[in-house]
Design a protein around this motif. Sequence first.
Motif, PDB file in Angstrom:
ATOM      1  N   ILE A 108       0.847  -1.186   0.000  1.00 59.42           N
ATOM      2  CA  ILE A 108       0.000   0.000   0.000  1.00 59.42           C
ATOM      3  C   ILE A 108       0.886   1.240   0.000  1.00 59.42           C
ATOM      4  O   ILE A 108       1.766   1.382   0.852  1.00 59.42           O
ATOM      5  N   ILE A 109       0.675   2.125  -0.953  1.00 60.97           N
ATOM      6  CA  ILE A 109       1.510   3.328  -1.048  1.00 60.97           C
ATOM      7  C   ILE A 109       1.263   4.210   0.156  1.00 60.97           C
ATOM      8  O   ILE A 109       0.156   4.710   0.362  1.00 60.97           O
ATOM      9  N   PRO A 110       2.268   4.402   1.023  1.00 60.75           N
ATOM     10  CA  PRO A 110       2.034   5.213   2.212  1.00 60.75           C
ATOM     11  C   PRO A 110       1.927   6.691   1.856  1.00 60.75           C
ATOM     12  O   PRO A 110       2.528   7.162   0.902  1.00 60.75           O
ATOM     13  N   ASN A 111       1.178   7.371   2.639  1.00 57.98           N
ATOM     14  CA  ASN A 111       1.013   8.816   2.451  1.00 57.98           C
ATOM     15  C   ASN A 111       1.685   9.518   3.622  1.00 57.98           C
ATOM     16  O   ASN A 111       1.041   9.914   4.586  1.00 57.98           O
ATOM     17  N   ALA A 112       3.023   9.630   3.523  1.00 56.92           N
ATOM     18  CA  ALA A 112       3.799  10.167   4.642  1.00 56.92           C
ATOM     19  C   ALA A 112       3.438  11.612   4.943  1.00 56.92           C
ATOM     20  O   ALA A 112       3.499  12.053   6.085  1.00 56.92           O
ATOM     21  N   HIS A 113       3.085  12.376   3.926  1.00 56.95           N
ATOM     22  CA  HIS A 113       2.722  13.782   4.117  1.00 56.95           C
ATOM     23  C   HIS A 113       1.319  13.997   3.556  1.00 56.95           C
ATOM     24  O   HIS A 113       1.158  14.491   2.433  1.00 56.95           O
ATOM     25  N   PRO A 114       0.295  13.603   4.297  1.00 59.99           N
ATOM     26  CA  PRO A 114      -1.073  13.715   3.785  1.00 59.99           C
ATOM     27  C   PRO A 114      -1.454  15.164   3.524  1.00 59.99           C
ATOM     28  O   PRO A 114      -1.048  16.073   4.233  1.00 59.99           O
ATOM     29  N   LEU A 115      -2.228  15.324   2.473  1.00 61.77           N
ATOM     30  CA  LEU A 115      -2.692  16.665   2.137  1.00 61.77           C
ATOM     31  C   LEU A 115      -3.613  17.190   3.229  1.00 61.77           C
ATOM     32  O   LEU A 115      -4.369  16.430   3.839  1.00 61.77           O
ATOM     33  N   PRO A 116      -3.583  18.491   3.498  1.00 60.10           N
ATOM     34  CA  PRO A 116      -4.546  19.062   4.444  1.00 60.10           C
ATOM     35  C   PRO A 116      -5.960  18.840   3.927  1.00 60.10           C
ATOM     36  O   PRO A 116      -6.212  18.867   2.723  1.00 60.10           O
ATOM     37  N   TRP A 117      -6.913  18.642   4.854  1.00 59.99           N
ATOM     38  CA  TRP A 117      -8.289  18.376   4.460  1.00 59.99           C
ATOM     39  C   TRP A 117      -8.843  19.493   3.585  1.00 59.99           C
ATOM     40  O   TRP A 117      -9.562  19.239   2.619  1.00 59.99           O
ATOM     41  N   ARG A 118      -8.514  20.728   3.915  1.00 57.48           N
ATOM     42  CA  ARG A 118      -9.044  21.860   3.142  1.00 57.48           C
ATOM     43  C   ARG A 118      -8.546  21.814   1.703  1.00 57.48           C
ATOM     44  O   ARG A 118      -9.320  22.004   0.761  1.00 57.48           O
ATOM     45  N   GLU A 119      -7.246  21.564   1.536  1.00 59.96           N
ATOM     46  CA  GLU A 119      -6.684  21.515   0.188  1.00 59.96           C
ATOM     47  C   GLU A 119      -7.255  20.348  -0.605  1.00 59.96           C
ATOM     48  O   GLU A 119      -7.515  20.451  -1.809  1.00 59.96           O
ATOM     49  N   MET A 120      -7.484  19.226   0.075  1.00 60.03           N
ATOM     50  CA  MET A 120      -8.066  18.069  -0.592  1.00 60.03           C
ATOM     51  C   MET A 120      -9.494  18.371  -1.046  1.00 60.03           C
ATOM     52  O   MET A 120      -9.884  18.034  -2.165  1.00 60.03           O
ATOM     53  N   PHE A 121     -10.266  18.996  -0.167  1.00 66.44           N
ATOM     54  CA  PHE A 121     -11.665  19.263  -0.493  1.00 66.44           C
ATOM     55  C   PHE A 121     -11.781  20.222  -1.667  1.00 66.44           C
ATOM     56  O   PHE A 121     -12.689  20.095  -2.497  1.00 66.44           O
ATOM     57  N   PHE A 122     -10.877  21.198  -1.753  1.00 66.98           N
ATOM     58  CA  PHE A 122     -10.947  22.195  -2.817  1.00 66.98           C
ATOM     59  C   PHE A 122     -10.124  21.814  -4.042  1.00 66.98           C
ATOM     60  O   PHE A 122      -9.895  22.645  -4.916  1.00 66.98           O
ATOM     61  N   TYR A 123      -9.677  20.565  -4.131  1.00 71.45           N
ATOM     62  CA  TYR A 123      -9.068  20.046  -5.352  1.00 71.45           C
ATOM     63  C   TYR A 123     -10.130  20.133  -6.451  1.00 71.45           C
ATOM     64  O   TYR A 123     -11.193  19.502  -6.345  1.00 71.45           O
ATOM     65  N   PRO A 124      -9.931  20.958  -7.508  1.00 70.00           N
ATOM     66  CA  PRO A 124     -11.026  21.353  -8.412  1.00 70.00           C
ATOM     67  C   PRO A 124     -11.878  20.215  -8.968  1.00 70.00           C
ATOM     68  O   PRO A 124     -13.107  20.278  -8.864  1.00 70.00           O
ATOM     69  N   PRO A 125     -11.298  19.155  -9.573  1.00 67.97           N
ATOM     70  CA  PRO A 125     -12.178  18.094 -10.100  1.00 67.97           C
ATOM     71  C   PRO A 125     -12.998  17.432  -9.001  1.00 67.97           C
ATOM     72  O   PRO A 125     -14.172  17.097  -9.199  1.00 67.97           O
ATOM     73  N   PHE A 126     -12.392  17.274  -7.826  1.00 72.50           N
ATOM     74  CA  PHE A 126     -13.070  16.632  -6.710  1.00 72.50           C
ATOM     75  C   PHE A 126     -14.200  17.515  -6.185  1.00 72.50           C
ATOM     76  O   PHE A 126     -15.317  17.049  -5.938  1.00 72.50           O
ATOM     77  N   LEU A 127     -13.937  18.811  -6.022  1.00 68.21           N
ATOM     78  CA  LEU A 127     -14.934  19.729  -5.477  1.00 68.21           C
ATOM     79  C   LEU A 127     -16.156  19.835  -6.390  1.00 68.21           C
ATOM     80  O   LEU A 127     -17.299  19.830  -5.917  1.00 68.21           O
ATOM     81  N   LYS A 128     -15.926  19.911  -7.698  1.00 69.31           N
ATOM     82  CA  LYS A 128     -17.046  20.040  -8.629  1.00 69.31           C
ATOM     83  C   LYS A 128     -17.943  18.810  -8.585  1.00 69.31           C
ATOM     84  O   LYS A 128     -19.171  18.926  -8.642  1.00 69.31           O
ATOM     85  N   TYR A 129     -17.326  17.643  -8.476  1.00 74.84           N
ATOM     86  CA  TYR A 129     -18.161  16.446  -8.445  1.00 74.84           C
ATOM     87  C   TYR A 129     -18.869  16.294  -7.106  1.00 74.84           C
ATOM     88  O   TYR A 129     -20.027  15.858  -7.065  1.00 74.84           O
ATOM     89  N   VAL A 130     -18.204  16.641  -6.016  1.00 75.94           N
ATOM     90  CA  VAL A 130     -18.854  16.570  -4.700  1.00 75.94           C
ATOM     91  C   VAL A 130     -20.048  17.511  -4.651  1.00 75.94           C
ATOM     92  O   VAL A 130     -21.102  17.171  -4.088  1.00 75.94           O
ATOM     93  N   ARG A 131     -19.924  18.692  -5.244  1.00 78.05           N
ATOM     94  CA  ARG A 131     -21.038  19.642  -5.267  1.00 78.05           C
ATOM     95  C   ARG A 131     -22.239  19.038  -5.976  1.00 78.05           C
ATOM     96  O   ARG A 131     -23.376  19.098  -5.474  1.00 78.05           O
ATOM     97  N   TYR A 132     -22.008  18.445  -7.144  1.00 79.13           N
ATOM     98  CA  TYR A 132     -23.101  17.782  -7.869  1.00 79.13           C
ATOM     99  C   TYR A 132     -23.668  16.624  -7.064  1.00 79.13           C
ATOM    100  O   TYR A 132     -24.889  16.455  -6.943  1.00 79.13           O
TER     101      TYR A 132
END
Length: 446
Positions: free
Chosen positions: A199-223
Amino acid sequence: MPPDIHNVYIYEVFNTASWSVVLGAPMLLFLQHLDATATVLAFAACLSPVLNILQMPAARFVERVGYRRFVLSGWTTRSIFVVGMTVVAFLPDTVDSTTRIVAMLCLSFGYNTLRGISVCGFLPWFTHIVPESRRGEFLAKDQLAGAMAAIACLFVSGSLLRIHDAWYTFGIVFSISAASAFASLLFLRRVPDVPVEKIIPNAHPLPWREMFFYPPFLKYVRYNVIINMALGASGVFWVRYFRIFLHVSESNVLFVACFSTIVLASGLFLVTPLIDRAGNKPVLIFSGVLFTCHFTGWACVAAGIIPFNIGVLCFQLFTSGLGGALWNLANVRTVMGIVPVMGRPHFLALYSVASNLSVGLVPLFWGRVMDYLEGWHVAWGYWQWNAYSLLYCTLAFTIIIGLFALRSVAEPETMTWDAFMRELLVKTPSRAVSRLIGRLRGPGIG
């Protein structure tokens, strides 16, 4: 595809037979049988989606423990609570309704808490073991297996309620759920695991805010949130609509749910050979159109414009079942393709929490509205405004807003809308008929 992937489908059969009772129409019918209010029904239905927020803190432990071990531990403990629900359902009518409602809600809270913690391991687990080019096929087969199990479970439950109209009948239904829950664990153990070191470890996980506002992800979550606001409310109050407004018996309510699932399974069979090359947006658009027709139909029935009869019911079952099949398949497939590899469990947990909060919190609002508007009637020409016509008009309008939000979701479409409709309505059915005729003729004949 992994050689032991068939265990996922068998697991899904037993798992669906279990949760379709404790999270579906039988649970809502049991509470309605105890004269629960719309607010209580909404609270019972919201526990599962709202408690999915527990995926957020649990996601960081999944990769340390391992997917199969993490999920299996939570699913085993969760099954014990189903046994407790069975005991409550077997309590005689001499025990007052309030006591039974409170006991069932407490056990449901524990069940959904464990489910919310452990469910975050499923999508990352299956995303690792299923090749990207075969995910549409995998999801279709997985959901088809679950749909077939739900059909059988709802049919058996409806038959029991019709044949044995006694205080212990719901106890028998919940017993089936408990037995299925423990049977599903046997096959979940056999699903291929992903070794922790792979399993690829995520040693430096992205902040939740930055992850949520990742543009493709945010647009689909809104829909996704907009659509789930409509589906969440309809999934709770259709049982009350049938029982209180349309005066349909408890057994027939389960038969209606059964037939709707049959249409859903048929839709999965129809779309399975198409989904991996059609792209997700045409499928999501078509599902939105079907849901709009479905909610508009129930609004017209509630408003007295259309009489409730077998023809209307068949149309409503068709739009609901096929729309649900298309939505479930394309929705999950879209999310699996949008999230990046790094931090995948966190992205999927964030997506699941956002969508499930919308599914869970909206019914709480509508529960209060439905109780407040109980007995409210206003004539508007031929149109009769009441709690249910208002509900379904709002749901249809919500789906239309969601279709506009879908326009901003980017996807490299592999098939245009016209090509998709031609493939779905002409070519795919003709291929299905050809395969059926070939099987009926038998091998080596003609």
